[in-house]
Every structure is written in structure tokens, then in C-alpha cells.
Write an enzyme that holds these catalytic residues in place. Structure first.
Site, PDB file in Angstrom:
ATOM      1  N   ARG A  64       0.837  -1.206   0.000  1.00 60.78           N
ATOM      2  CA  ARG A  64       0.000   0.000   0.000  1.00 60.78           C
ATOM      3  C   ARG A  64       0.869   1.252   0.000  1.00 60.78           C
ATOM      4  O   ARG A  64       0.594   2.222  -0.720  1.00 60.78           O
ATOM      5  CB  ARG A  64      -0.920  -0.016   1.221  1.00 60.78           C
ATOM      6  CG  ARG A  64      -1.851   1.186   1.335  1.00 60.78           C
ATOM      7  CD  ARG A  64      -2.842   0.988   2.475  1.00 60.78           C
ATOM      8  NE  ARG A  64      -3.758   2.099   2.597  1.00 60.78           N
ATOM      9  CZ  ARG A  64      -3.769   2.978   3.610  1.00 60.78           C
ATOM     10  NH1 ARG A  64      -2.898   2.850   4.598  1.00 60.78           N
ATOM     11  NH2 ARG A  64      -4.643   3.957   3.645  1.00 60.78           N
ATOM     12  N   HIS A  68       0.807   4.073  -2.851  1.00 61.80           N
ATOM     13  CA  HIS A  68       0.526   5.471  -2.543  1.00 61.80           C
ATOM     14  C   HIS A  68       1.678   6.387  -2.977  1.00 61.80           C
ATOM     15  O   HIS A  68       1.459   7.549  -3.307  1.00 61.80           O
ATOM     16  CB  HIS A  68       0.264   5.642  -1.044  1.00 61.80           C
ATOM     17  CG  HIS A  68      -1.119   5.243  -0.647  1.00 61.80           C
ATOM     18  ND1 HIS A  68      -1.788   5.791   0.430  1.00 61.80           N
ATOM     19  CD2 HIS A  68      -1.977   4.339  -1.187  1.00 61.80           C
ATOM     20  CE1 HIS A  68      -2.987   5.250   0.533  1.00 61.80           C
ATOM     21  NE2 HIS A  68      -3.123   4.360  -0.437  1.00 61.80           N
ATOM     22  N   ASP A  69       2.895   5.850  -2.970  1.00 64.14           N
ATOM     23  CA  ASP A  69       4.029   6.632  -3.442  1.00 64.14           C
ATOM     24  C   ASP A  69       3.959   6.822  -4.956  1.00 64.14           C
ATOM     25  O   ASP A  69       4.063   7.945  -5.460  1.00 64.14           O
ATOM     26  CB  ASP A  69       5.337   5.940  -3.064  1.00 64.14           C
ATOM     27  CG  ASP A  69       6.566   6.752  -3.487  1.00 64.14           C
ATOM     28  OD1 ASP A  69       6.560   7.980  -3.271  1.00 64.14           O
ATOM     29  OD2 ASP A  69       7.516   6.165  -4.016  1.00 64.14           O
ATOM     30  N   VAL A  72       1.402   9.300  -6.586  1.00 69.05           N
ATOM     31  CA  VAL A  72       1.550  10.734  -6.318  1.00 69.05           C
ATOM     32  C   VAL A  72       2.976  11.139  -6.680  1.00 69.05           C
ATOM     33  O   VAL A  72       3.928  10.716  -6.043  1.00 69.05           O
ATOM     34  CB  VAL A  72       1.267  11.068  -4.842  1.00 69.05           C
ATOM     35  CG1 VAL A  72       1.396  12.563  -4.605  1.00 69.05           C
ATOM     36  CG2 VAL A  72      -0.125  10.592  -4.438  1.00 69.05           C
ATOM     37  N   SER A  78       8.440  10.126  -2.292  1.00 62.89           N
ATOM     38  CA  SER A  78       7.911  11.354  -1.678  1.00 62.89           C
ATOM     39  C   SER A  78       6.962  11.063  -0.520  1.00 62.89           C
ATOM     40  O   SER A  78       6.789  11.907   0.368  1.00 62.89           O
ATOM     41  CB  SER A  78       7.214  12.227  -2.725  1.00 62.89           C
ATOM     42  OG  SER A  78       6.174  11.525  -3.378  1.00 62.89           O
ATOM     43  N   ASN A  96      -3.091   8.755   3.927  1.00 61.62           N
ATOM     44  CA  ASN A  96      -1.829   8.202   4.433  1.00 61.62           C
ATOM     45  C   ASN A  96      -1.725   8.182   5.955  1.00 61.62           C
ATOM     46  O   ASN A  96      -0.695   7.753   6.497  1.00 61.62           O
ATOM     47  CB  ASN A  96      -0.645   8.999   3.861  1.00 61.62           C
ATOM     48  CG  ASN A  96      -0.437   8.723   2.387  1.00 61.62           C
ATOM     49  OD1 ASN A  96      -0.625   7.599   1.925  1.00 61.62           O
ATOM     50  ND2 ASN A  96      -0.059   9.750   1.645  1.00 61.62           N
ATOM     51  N   HIS A 193      -5.559  -6.954  -2.296  1.00 57.50           N
ATOM     52  CA  HIS A 193      -6.448  -6.999  -1.135  1.00 57.50           C
ATOM     53  C   HIS A 193      -6.656  -8.419  -0.625  1.00 57.50           C
ATOM     54  O   HIS A 193      -7.445  -8.637   0.290  1.00 57.50           O
ATOM     55  CB  HIS A 193      -7.802  -6.363  -1.484  1.00 57.50           C
ATOM     56  CG  HIS A 193      -7.738  -4.874  -1.626  1.00 57.50           C
ATOM     57  ND1 HIS A 193      -8.782  -4.107  -2.116  1.00 57.50           N
ATOM     58  CD2 HIS A 193      -6.738  -3.993  -1.351  1.00 57.50           C
ATOM     59  CE1 HIS A 193      -8.429  -2.830  -2.130  1.00 57.50           C
ATOM     60  NE2 HIS A 193      -7.198  -2.739  -1.681  1.00 57.50           N
ATOM     61  N   THR A 194      -5.955  -9.364  -1.192  1.00 55.62           N
ATOM     62  CA  THR A 194      -5.987 -10.729  -0.666  1.00 55.62           C
ATOM     63  C   THR A 194      -5.229 -10.818   0.655  1.00 55.62           C
ATOM     64  O   THR A 194      -5.338 -11.801   1.372  1.00 55.62           O
ATOM     65  CB  THR A 194      -5.394 -11.730  -1.681  1.00 55.62           C
ATOM     66  OG1 THR A 194      -5.588 -13.052  -1.201  1.00 55.62           O
ATOM     67  CG2 THR A 194      -3.895 -11.503  -1.869  1.00 55.62           C
TER      68      THR A 194
END
Length: 325
Positions: A64, A68-69, A72, A78, A96, A193-194
Site C-alpha cells: 500500500r 501510494h508513493d 503521487v 515522496s 496516508n 487486497h488478498t
């Protein structure tokens, strides 16, 4: 071999290398640190494995964090930067606030710095740690070409563009397309998501107040709702629920069976059944016991971890992943 034949062979070989270099993401290449820090990847793997052995929920958190890195400003590390008195960074954004795994990245960076100071970027470490953490729990393995540089910019509001758990298929596909990923990539990467758990607050509306009238989301299996309500009470800010009950620490394809039965936790899971491409993928993996899931996941991850990377003289190599030099 004649001189002409040799020249022709060499020209073809050069072309092949050029194609490979482009396909690896704007200057990234496998074994980038082979000469400058030959033990970097083994050090990072060992550090990651030691943390995951004590906490098998980390792979989900690290995947995750990597996602998320990359979504963006690209895969530039970052998301790892701390806020200052003059700037709130991506870490401070609502998506975050529940991010975890920063300590693993910091430990891997510290271990590499002892051997090769100032050589290996935090962006590369994050990409490698995400892959290695999944490998430790016997999930798929994918190539991680390296050579990323660390970004110097991290702004909280930029993270508001991250695809949200309440997005519908149209919004999700558009978000992924903006990063060079297609609808199949969406269906494949959702398979992450497993593993892991989700905060009750992130899907509570689907259980208790979907349309503002105290009702449940009709796309959620009505027989599954009571089970989720037993785990998550209204306004629950403390507890979590397993993304893939029974095997949330095992990287497998059972997520697709859950989604096909309308038992995905997020609206973003359920909406995979609303688009013909993503629906076909979900149904195929559920029906065929994830026959191609590991291979597909590797391909999509290789695409994702090359998003908008900084290479060459761009960015920097941070001394500490949470701080701009």
C-alpha cells in the site's frame, strides 16, 4: 563471420538493449547497483524478511505504501518525507494517516548506508521492499529495475488525488489510466487486497448508512453484512476487518472469489463487477483458481513501479528517507 555480418549483428544487439532500456522505465535497469553497491539488494531483502517474520501483516502495508508513493508524483519516495513547520507532506494527508511500514524502509536504508553511503535511493528501497515482503510470504516475484532518484517535493494536497475506496469503476479506471495503467491492471492490482486488514471506518458507510437512511449497500451480500457488523460497530475508529477472511496473511487468489460473491470490503472492490473488463478478470480468476494471477500481478507491478520515475541527475539520493537533504 564477415565484417558486414558482424556489424549487422552488433547493430541489432544495440537496438535490443535500447528497447529493453526503454521498457524498463526511463533509464531504470536491473542490477543498477551491481558496481556501486553490489550487496544492496541482498541487504534489503534480509532486512525486509526479518521484519516480516515478526509481523506477517507488513506485506500488505508495504504494498500500500508503494502504491501510494507511485500514484503521487511517481515512484520517487515522496510519501516517506516528514512534514515540517512550513510544509505538510503526503504523510499528513488523510489517505496516508493509516500508512505503515516506514520503519522497515528506514531500517533497510540504514543497513545499506553502513555499506554504501549515499548510493541507494529511498525510492528504490521502497520498490524493492514491497516486492521482497510479498516474496517472503510466498507471493509472486516481479523484476524491480533500479536507478530511481528521490524526489525533493512532497505536498499533502497532492495525495488527495489517490484513488479512494469509495470510487466507482469509471473513476478508478480514469485514475489508473492517468498513470499509464489500464482496466486489467486495476483488476490485477486490486488483488493485493488478498492480504491485510481494513479499518472499519473505511467501509462503515456500506454497512450502516449507505444512502443516508440507515441502510446497507445493496451490492454487498446481505448474508455477509451481519458478520461484518459483528466486527465493526457504528462510528468504530478502533477495529479492523480482514480483507480476505481466513487467509489475510496468505497471498493467493481467493480475493476474486470473495468479490464474485459480492463480499469485497470496499465499494472499489465491489465496482470491479460493474465494468466488463474488470468483471471478466474477476470471474476468470475466481473460476480458474487464480491460474494467471501471480504472473499478471508481476506484470502489472512492473508497470506500476516505473511510473514517472526520476533518474539520471534528477532528484537526489536522500541520506535519511524521511528528510530532504
Amino acid at each position: 563471420m564477415t565484417v558486414m555480418a558482424t556489424l549487422k549483428f552488433l547493430s541489432v544487439l544495440v537496438l535490443v538493449f535500447l528497447v529493453l532500456d526503454v521498457s524498463n522505465g526511463q533509464g531504470l535497469k536491473l542490477g543498477f547497483y551491481q558496481k556501486t553497491c553490489p550487496n544492496a539488494e541482498s541487504i534489503i531483502y534480509k532486512t525486509t524478511a526479518s521484519y516480516v517474520s515478526f509481523n506477517p501483516t507488513l506485506p500488505a502495508a508495504l504494498l500500500r505504501l508503494h502504491f501510494h508513493d507511485c500514484f503521487v508524483r511517481g515512484c520517487d519516495g515522496s510519501v516517506l518525507i516528514n512534514s515540517t513547520s512550513t510544509n505538510q507532506t503526503e504523510k499528513a494527508a488523510i489517505p496516508n494517516l493509516t500508512a505503515r511500514g516506514f520503519n522497515v524502509i528506514d531500517a533497510a536504508k540504514a543497513a545499506v548506508e553502513k555499506v554504501c553511503p549515499g548510493v541507494v535511493s529511498c525510492a528504490d528501497i521502497l520498490s524493492l521492499v514491497a516486492r521482497d515482503s510479498v516474496a517472503v510470504i510466498k507471493g509472486p516475484w516481479w523484476n524491480v529495475p533500479t536507478g530511481r532518484r528521490d524526489g525533493r517535493v512532497s505536498i499533502m494536497t497532492d495525495a488527495f488525488t489517490l484513488p479512494a475506496p469509495f470510487f466507482n469503476s469509471t473513476q478508478l479506471i480514469a485514475s489508473f489510466a492517468s498513470k499509464g495503467l489500464n482496466a486489467k491492471d486495476l483488476a490485477v492490482l486490486s488483488g493485493a487486497h488478498t492480504i491485510g486488514v481494513a479499518a472499519c471506518a473505511s467501509f462503515a458507510t456500506r454497512l450502516y448508512n449507505f444512502t443516508g437512511k440507515g441502510d446497507s449497500d445493496p451490492t454487498l451480500d446481505s448474508e455477509y453484512v451481519p458478520r461484518l457488523k459483528s466486527k465493526c460497530k457504528p462510528n468504530d475508529l478502533v477495529h479492523t476487518a480482514e480483507m480476505d477472511p481466513g487467509s489475510f496473511k496468505t497471498f493467493d487468489s481467493s480475493y476474486y472469489k470473495l468479490v464474485s460473491k459480492r463480499r469485497g470490503l470496499f465499494a472499489s472492490d465491489a465496482t470491479l463487477l460493474d465494468d466488463p473488463v474488470t468483471k471478466a478478470y474477476v470471474k476468470s480468476q475466481a473460476r480458474n483458481h487464480g491460474a494467471t494471477f501471480f504472473k499478471d500481478f508481476a506484470v502489472s507491478m512492473e508497470k506500476m513501479n516505473a511510473i514517472e520515475v526520476l533518474t539520471g541527475n534528477a532528484g537526489e539520493i536522500r541520506k535519511h528517507c524521511a528528510l530532504i537533504n
